[in-house]
Design an enzyme around this catalytic site. Sequence first.
Site, short mmCIF file in Angstrom:
data_model
loop_
_atom_site.label_atom_id
_atom_site.label_comp_id
_atom_site.label_asym_id
_atom_site.label_seq_id
_atom_site.Cartn_x
_atom_site.Cartn_y
_atom_site.Cartn_z
N ARG A 190 1.19 11.29 -1.27
CA ARG A 190 2.29 10.81 -2.09
C ARG A 190 3.46 11.77 -1.88
O ARG A 190 3.32 12.99 -2.03
CB ARG A 190 1.88 10.83 -3.56
CG ARG A 190 3.01 10.42 -4.47
CD ARG A 190 2.76 11.01 -5.83
NE ARG A 190 3.71 10.51 -6.80
CZ ARG A 190 4.23 11.30 -7.73
NH1 ARG A 190 3.94 12.56 -7.79
NH2 ARG A 190 5.07 10.79 -8.60
N ASN A 209 -1.71 14.35 -3.87
CA ASN A 209 -0.48 14.22 -4.65
C ASN A 209 -0.03 15.62 -5.05
O ASN A 209 -0.54 16.20 -6.00
CB ASN A 209 -0.79 13.35 -5.88
CG ASN A 209 0.42 13.18 -6.78
OD1 ASN A 209 1.45 13.80 -6.57
ND2 ASN A 209 0.27 12.33 -7.78
N ARG A 269 11.95 15.47 -20.38
CA ARG A 269 13.24 15.13 -19.75
C ARG A 269 14.10 14.33 -20.73
O ARG A 269 13.59 13.49 -21.46
CB ARG A 269 13.04 14.29 -18.49
CG ARG A 269 12.32 15.02 -17.38
CD ARG A 269 12.35 14.17 -16.10
NE ARG A 269 11.36 14.65 -15.17
CZ ARG A 269 10.41 13.89 -14.62
NH1 ARG A 269 10.33 12.60 -14.91
NH2 ARG A 269 9.55 14.40 -13.77
N HIS A 298 6.11 1.91 -16.97
CA HIS A 298 5.26 3.07 -16.68
C HIS A 298 5.66 4.15 -17.68
O HIS A 298 6.68 4.81 -17.52
CB HIS A 298 5.48 3.53 -15.23
CG HIS A 298 4.68 4.74 -14.87
ND1 HIS A 298 3.64 4.74 -13.98
CD2 HIS A 298 4.77 6.03 -15.29
CE1 HIS A 298 3.12 5.93 -13.87
NE2 HIS A 298 3.80 6.75 -14.65
N GLU A 354 -2.35 4.68 -8.90
CA GLU A 354 -1.50 5.02 -7.75
C GLU A 354 -2.34 5.44 -6.54
O GLU A 354 -2.00 5.14 -5.41
CB GLU A 354 -0.54 6.15 -8.13
CG GLU A 354 0.56 5.69 -9.07
CD GLU A 354 1.15 6.83 -9.89
OE1 GLU A 354 0.48 7.26 -10.85
OE2 GLU A 354 2.26 7.27 -9.58
N HIS A 366 8.08 6.61 -9.30
CA HIS A 366 6.96 5.80 -9.79
C HIS A 366 6.81 4.48 -9.03
O HIS A 366 6.17 3.54 -9.51
CB HIS A 366 7.12 5.42 -11.30
CG HIS A 366 7.04 6.59 -12.22
ND1 HIS A 366 7.77 6.64 -13.39
CD2 HIS A 366 6.33 7.73 -12.17
CE1 HIS A 366 7.51 7.78 -14.02
NE2 HIS A 366 6.65 8.46 -13.30
N GLY A 425 1.65 4.16 -22.25
CA GLY A 425 1.59 2.69 -22.20
C GLY A 425 0.17 2.15 -22.30
O GLY A 425 -0.07 1.13 -22.93
N GLU A 426 -0.79 2.87 -21.71
CA GLU A 426 -2.17 2.39 -21.73
C GLU A 426 -2.91 2.77 -23.01
O GLU A 426 -3.83 2.07 -23.42
CB GLU A 426 -2.94 2.98 -20.53
CG GLU A 426 -2.51 2.39 -19.20
CD GLU A 426 -3.03 3.20 -18.01
OE1 GLU A 426 -4.14 3.75 -18.09
OE2 GLU A 426 -2.31 3.26 -16.99
P1 ADP Z 1 1.94 11.98 -15.97
O1 ADP Z 1 1.05 11.34 -14.93
O2 ADP Z 1 3.38 11.62 -15.85
O3 ADP Z 1 1.70 13.43 -16.19
P2 ADP Z 1 0.38 10.41 -17.80
O4 ADP Z 1 0.55 9.02 -17.33
O5 ADP Z 1 -0.93 11.08 -17.58
O6 ADP Z 1 1.58 11.31 -17.34
O7 ADP Z 1 0.69 10.40 -19.36
C1 ADP Z 1 0.56 11.58 -20.11
C2 ADP Z 1 0.98 11.30 -21.52
O8 ADP Z 1 0.26 10.17 -22.04
C3 ADP Z 1 0.62 12.44 -22.43
O9 ADP Z 1 1.62 13.38 -22.46
C4 ADP Z 1 0.46 11.74 -23.74
O10 ADP Z 1 1.72 11.78 -24.38
C5 ADP Z 1 0.16 10.32 -23.41
N1 ADP Z 1 -1.20 9.94 -23.88
C6 ADP Z 1 -2.35 10.08 -23.23
N2 ADP Z 1 -3.39 9.61 -23.97
C7 ADP Z 1 -2.86 9.17 -25.13
C8 ADP Z 1 -3.39 8.58 -26.32
N3 ADP Z 1 -4.68 8.36 -26.46
N4 ADP Z 1 -2.53 8.25 -27.29
C9 ADP Z 1 -1.22 8.50 -27.18
N5 ADP Z 1 -0.65 9.03 -26.09
C10 ADP Z 1 -1.45 9.38 -25.08
#
Ligand code: ADP
Length: 389
Positions: free
Chosen positions: A84, A7, A232, A199, A376, A173, A324-325
């Site tokens: 990807r 990726n 963004r 997502h 992914e 995504h 989200g997770e």
């Molecule tokens: P990407 O793949 O787009 O870089 P991710 O899916 O890894 O992004 O998400 C990153 C974001 O998830 C971080 O910037 C943070 O804001 C959020 N994040 C990660 N862990 C936590 C947590 N435990 N609580 C709140 N937000 C979190």
Amino acid sequence: MNVLVINAGSSSLKYQLLDVDTREVYAKGNCERIGIDGSFIGHEEMGGDKQKLVVELPDHKTAMKYVNEILSKLGKTVDGIGHRVVQGGWYFPESKVVTDETLGWVREVAPLAPLHNYAEADVIEMCRDLYPGIGNVIVADSAFHYSIPERAHRYALPRDVVDKLHIRKYGAHGTSHRFIWRAVDEFTNHTAHKLVSCHLGSGASLCAIEDGKDMDTTMGLTPLDGLIMGTRCGTVDPATVFYLQRVGGYSIDEIDNMMNKQSGLFAVSGVSSDSRDIEDGAAKGDKNCQMALDMFSYRTAQLFCEMAEAMHGVDTMAFSAGIGENSSAMRAGVCRELEWLGVKIDEEKNNVRSGEVRDISAPDSKIRVLIVPTDEEYMIALDVKELLG
Ligand code: ADP
């Protein structure tokens, strides 16, 4: 079958070697700050500690050479490689095996995502040299969105301009949303039909998926559209661009940089692009942090309704990706906004941390609310298996 998933981002290159049949991940890592001072590789093997290798990474091809060297020490075969690609344009409604022709397409559509596609094409080329005889597959992040009906993907700009420049909603995504649908379908025993997939990471998008078919998404020609994200701005009045240029005196490149890298949660909170820092700030009474959280929940809920319209209904919503997770506060905030629609979550379930798919709905919720850890890389590996296996 062992699949190497690559990726390549604008200044990074993530990799993962996994067995697609057992889902066992042998090793993964990220080459960071490619082309920037201070580059390094963060590498991790199953059961081992994280290692940081400080190496010079002037370009993506050099990074790929290091990845090959590191992985060759594992003693595992690489039976196929999945790449990807951010922008597949009009050429990749589904994943395709790499040939001279398909690789040419990645470069042809690169003006739509110049920071990503050129680097991705370079890495694909490099993999063909480094792994002779091993098949490569292109998995475009825009592919899943290709089925979006014309009324949703067409831009109301002059037809000749739209046609000449291939302007439409491509979204991003897509691989994650496709995985989320698959996981929801399995978890609900095929009882979910109208899903809004959320997502929410540092990049964030929603997707309306009806019986596995993508009906609409919130990102547009580029990933700048839709939700407020880490840095963004998401949707703003397009005339803001003219105003910034004519009255603000900013150049187009400066506006591009401002909207992609200096806006979003980072700009509103004035603290950070990371929702963890913003949640901490809000808890300490910082009003700008609170506003960033409120805006994020409001916009997510608002666009959730847009996605529901694309399916004339919704029975399930799924939270995924970093925010989200992991952020129970952000999930609760979004669901509070949607209470009027009958969305209700069980607070206790919402606060449980787990890496599994789970249902956090309250028993009387009109819409089922799930948390779905996205994967992914696994989705890409499955495509590689299907095309090469
Ligand atoms: P990407 O793949 O787009 O870089 P991710 O899916 O890894 O992004 O998400 C990153 C974001 O998830 C971080 O910037 C943070 O804001 C959020 N994040 C990660 N862990 C936590 C947590 N435990 N609580 C709140 N937000 C979190």
